[in-house]
Motif scaffolding. Structure first.
Motif, PDB file in Angstrom:
ATOM      1  N   UNK A 264      26.375 -11.995  50.522  1.00 26.41           N
ATOM      2  CA  UNK A 264      27.638 -12.606  50.801  1.00 26.41           C
ATOM      3  C   UNK A 264      28.250 -12.507  52.227  1.00 26.41           C
ATOM      4  N   UNK A 265      28.428 -13.476  52.884  1.00 27.17           N
ATOM      5  CA  UNK A 265      28.780 -13.570  54.315  1.00 27.17           C
ATOM      6  C   UNK A 265      30.130 -12.649  54.527  1.00 27.17           C
ATOM      7  N   UNK A 266      29.670 -11.777  55.380  1.00 22.92           N
ATOM      8  CA  UNK A 266      30.751 -10.684  55.797  1.00 22.92           C
ATOM      9  C   UNK A 266      30.665  -9.189  54.812  1.00 22.92           C
ATOM     10  N   UNK A 267      29.583  -9.444  53.997  1.00 20.26           N
ATOM     11  CA  UNK A 267      29.525  -8.208  53.084  1.00 20.26           C
ATOM     12  C   UNK A 267      28.422  -7.308  53.508  1.00 20.26           C
ATOM     13  N   UNK A 268      28.045  -6.322  52.706  1.00 18.90           N
ATOM     14  CA  UNK A 268      27.233  -5.345  53.159  1.00 18.90           C
ATOM     15  C   UNK A 268      26.093  -5.225  52.529  1.00 18.90           C
ATOM     16  N   UNK A 269      25.716  -6.317  51.524  1.00 18.99           N
ATOM     17  CA  UNK A 269      24.422  -6.193  50.933  1.00 18.99           C
ATOM     18  C   UNK A 269      23.436  -6.906  51.633  1.00 18.99           C
ATOM     19  N   UNK A 270      23.069  -6.474  52.685  1.00 19.37           N
ATOM     20  CA  UNK A 270      22.015  -6.956  53.561  1.00 19.37           C
ATOM     21  C   UNK A 270      20.939  -6.167  53.949  1.00 19.37           C
ATOM     22  N   UNK A 271      19.837  -6.551  53.159  1.00 21.57           N
ATOM     23  CA  UNK A 271      18.473  -5.803  53.240  1.00 21.57           C
ATOM     24  C   UNK A 271      17.403  -6.177  53.894  1.00 21.57           C
ATOM     25  N   UNK A 272      16.252  -5.682  54.129  1.00 17.46           N
ATOM     26  CA  UNK A 272      15.102  -5.825  54.764  1.00 17.46           C
ATOM     27  C   UNK A 272      14.135  -6.305  53.676  1.00 17.46           C
ATOM     28  N   UNK A 273      13.597  -7.673  53.735  1.00 20.28           N
ATOM     29  CA  UNK A 273      12.789  -8.085  52.712  1.00 20.28           C
ATOM     30  C   UNK A 273      11.313  -8.625  53.214  1.00 20.28           C
ATOM     31  N   UNK A 274      10.897  -7.625  54.270  1.00 18.20           N
ATOM     32  CA  UNK A 274       9.749  -7.813  55.098  1.00 18.20           C
ATOM     33  C   UNK A 274       8.770  -7.023  54.642  1.00 18.20           C
ATOM     34  N   UNK A 275       8.584  -6.728  53.356  1.00 13.93           N
ATOM     35  CA  UNK A 275       7.677  -5.986  52.610  1.00 13.93           C
ATOM     36  C   UNK A 275       7.125  -6.671  51.439  1.00 13.93           C
ATOM     37  N   UNK A 339      24.453 -11.419  61.112  1.00 14.81           N
ATOM     38  CA  UNK A 339      24.434 -12.932  60.704  1.00 14.81           C
ATOM     39  C   UNK A 339      25.723 -13.143  60.053  1.00 14.81           C
ATOM     40  N   UNK A 340      26.666 -13.998  60.859  1.00 18.18           N
ATOM     41  CA  UNK A 340      28.104 -14.157  60.263  1.00 18.18           C
ATOM     42  C   UNK A 340      29.151 -13.080  60.461  1.00 18.18           C
ATOM     43  N   UNK A 341      28.522 -11.847  61.160  1.00 21.25           N
ATOM     44  CA  UNK A 341      29.282 -10.586  61.224  1.00 21.25           C
ATOM     45  C   UNK A 341      29.072  -9.699  59.902  1.00 21.25           C
ATOM     46  N   UNK A 342      28.124 -10.073  59.321  1.00 18.47           N
ATOM     47  CA  UNK A 342      27.573  -9.278  58.062  1.00 18.47           C
ATOM     48  C   UNK A 342      26.799  -8.015  58.413  1.00 18.47           C
ATOM     49  N   UNK A 343      27.531  -6.954  58.340  1.00 15.23           N
ATOM     50  CA  UNK A 343      26.983  -5.662  58.770  1.00 15.23           C
ATOM     51  C   UNK A 343      26.914  -4.656  57.538  1.00 15.23           C
TER      52      UNK A 343
END
Length: 598
Positions: A264-275, A339-343
């Motif tokens: 969700x742009x602006x949300x905090x569910x931002x995870x590393x999927x490079x595994x 991305x889009x201020x999503x931290x």
């Protein structure tokens, strides 16, 4: 800088690493050493974290129009820019090793970005802006002009060499800029090669020759695979994307080449999927098998067996690094704006620490699916792995866990986790003749039957008339669609029909999309493809095909799916391209070909 939409990016791969190139001609993401290494271009996550832009100077002005497509059966992307002055094509690729054919693709990739400019009509003025920022934007390299006209960018452990096809570069203190004209029929090859400051030097290639070689390598690879089901064009492309997400040295498939693109742009569910997730293991294997990629499936299985190793009392991690690393401890890049201020922007993924009871079932199911290929007698490592995982399930199935959606709050008795415990024991009973004297199929069958009884009793919620996401909870969860897909209940079972009706009613997000749970803000593409499979198995073929056709429209213009879709705007969300979404497409297409397949 205006933030590009996630769907504006195309994906390049050399089966070692991945890069994202935008419609505006800017390569905004590249982690050259391998998918999960630090980026040298990271503008995807911060305007100042590095990029390499190559586009007409008229780009974005009135009269500028872009068309792009992959060269057939490749991840070589051709973008045509139409301007008032003329048209020009820019073809981008990550170089294959010279002479690589078939399953050699990616084994020794040289880590070189290729960009070939071809004048089509008129005379088009081009603009180049090269601004590398290694270590996720933390480093600003020194730029050194070389006698041959190349530019060497060096910082920390990274060395990059930019070659501009004979066009004299203009070097500023921290970037290279240049403008040049391309006339109809003229071809200019450019490249950036990665090397290690204290290791291998950047490789030198002829970009035009290397591009042709890379196209041949991809097409030769695809020619060795023959899919005979429905929707062959879409399946072949998704299989190509899955190949591009494969780290060739080990066979592991990365969930995505990116980190921290938001759900969700602006949300905090931002995870590393490079595994590589074991949860996706059986689904990945099945998709590769369906798409006629048996060698890739076998290599993926070998990677999983080696990564898991000897099973002890501790839970098997749900994900591993691309060469089997376990410790993927998570940290935040506080210097990046997101991305889009999503931290926050996250590197690593702490889900590796969680107890997720479905994981052994995913792995044993994969062994069961591959059983005819593995032979009547398993080798010692395979036998010990299956025995260890089976006994772990027998001892721990009654515990709560974090579930397949990897919640970061409390442990619960998630229904789908219990069902995959049933899957583990059910498949182990079938595999028992290949597991040696320590196999105990009678005891395993008894525990399997106990799990089934508990799921049917405690997973059903009388008030809602449906299976809930967790025992005792009325909250719906789209993962229940997996029950008939793994053979726990028939698709035509009255309880399944009632549950799916409730899921469609309560979790439907419009445009054929399903959310994972009630508060999930976006449609989750894998669940939506699972619904296609369910409908096909339930005999509702017309609905299944109509839904599949609607889901295909959520791909971007070059056929890539991210993880989720905003139900209001239709915008792609989450890390991209997402392996599980493309796996869902392949599996759904095959289910529409053969609804009774397992």
């Amino acid at each position: 800088m205006e933030q590009l939409a996630i769907s504006d990016y195309g994906f390049l791969s050399d089966c070692r690493s991945g890069a994202l190139v935008g419609r505006d001609g800017s390569i905004d993401w590249w982690c050259p050493d391998r998918f999960d290494s630090p980026s040298v271009f990271g503008r995807l996550l911060d305007p100042d974290a590095g990029h390499w832009r190559l586009a007409p100077t008229a780009a974005g002005l009135p009269g500028h129009r872009v068309e792009r497509a992959y060269v057939a059966d490749t991840l070589v992307l051709r973008t045509v820019h139409h301007t008032p002055e003329g048209s020009v094509a820019v073809t981008d690729a990550l170089a294959a090793e010279f002479g690589a054919r078939g399953h050699q693709l990616g084994m020794n990739s040289p880590a070189v970005l290729l960009r070939v400019v071809e004048g089509l009509t008129g005379r088009v003025r081009m603009s180049l802006d090269f601004r590398p920022r290694p270590e996720y934007g933390l480093l600003t390299p020194y730029l050194h002009e070389q006698p041959d006209g190349a530019v060497l960018a060096a910082a920390g452990p990274v060395v990059l060499t930019l070659r501009t096809g004979g066009i004299p570069p203009h070097v500023d203190s921290d970037r290279v800029r240049q403008e040049f004209e391309v006339a109809a029929g003229q071809v200019v090859g450019l490249d950036v090669a990665y090397g290690q400051a204290y290791g291998s030097a950047p490789v030198r290639l002829d970009p035009v020759v290397a591009l042709a070689e890379t196209v041949q390598a991809w097409q030769a690879y695809r020619e060795s695979h023959h899919y005979d089901g429905r929707y062959p064009e879409q399946v072949r492309h998704s299989a190509t994307v899955l190949t591009g997400l494969t780290y060739a040295r080990s066979g592991a498939v990365a969930a995505a080449p990116t980190t921290s693109l938001p759900e969700h742009v602006g949300g905090d569910r931002n995870y590393d999927y490079r595994y590589s997730w074991l949860r996706d293991f059986a689904m990945t294997l099945r998709a590769l098998w369906v798409a006629a990629c048996p060698a890739e499936a076998s290599r993926l299985f070998a990677w999983a067996a080696r990564s898991i190793g000897r099973v002890g009392p501790d839970p098997v991690p749900v994900l591993f690094g691309l060469e089997g690393e376990r410790d993927l401890s998570e940290y935040e890049c506080a210097h990046l704006r997101g991305y889009g201020g999503s931290l926050p922007v996250r590197i690593g993924n702490d889900a590796w620490r969680q107890r997720q009871l479905d994981v052994p079932g995913e792995v044993i199911s994969a062994v069961w699916q591959l059983r005819d290929h593995l032979g009547e007698a398993f080798d010692m490592e395979l036998r010990e792995m299956v025995l260890g995982l089976t006994e772990q399930v027998a001892a721990t199935w009654h515990l709560p866990d974090r579930g397949i959606w990897e919640t970061r709050d409390a442990d619960r008795h998630y229904l789908t986790s219990k069902v995959f415990c049933w899957v583990a024991l059910d498949r182990a009973v079938t595999l028992a003749p290949r597991l040696g004297a320590r196999a105990d199929p009678r005891r395993w069958a008894a525990i399997r039957d106990e799990i089934r009884a508990v799921v049917l009793r405690d997973g059903w919620h009388e008030r809602t008339g449906a299976f809930g996401g967790a025992f005792g909870s009325p909250d719906l969860d789209a993962s229940v669609l997996l029950l008939p897909l793994v053979g726990f209940l028939p698709a035509t079972d009255a309880r399944m029909r009632a549950t799916v009706e409730a899921v469609e009613r309560e979790l439907g997000a419009g445009n054929g999309l399903l959310r994972r749970w009630g508060t999930d803000p976006a449609g989750f593409l894998p669940c939506s493809f699972w619904l296609v499979e369910y409908l096909a198995m339930a005999g509702e073929r017309d609905r299944a095909e109509a839904l599949f056709a609607r889901l295909l429209k959520h791909a971007n213009d070059v056929g890539l799916f991210s993880e989720q879709i905003d139900p209001r705007s239709g915008a792609q969300l989450g890390n991209t391209p997402q392996a599980l979404s493309h796996i869902g497409l392949v599996s759904a297409a095959w289910r529409l070909t053969d609804p009774g397949t397992e």
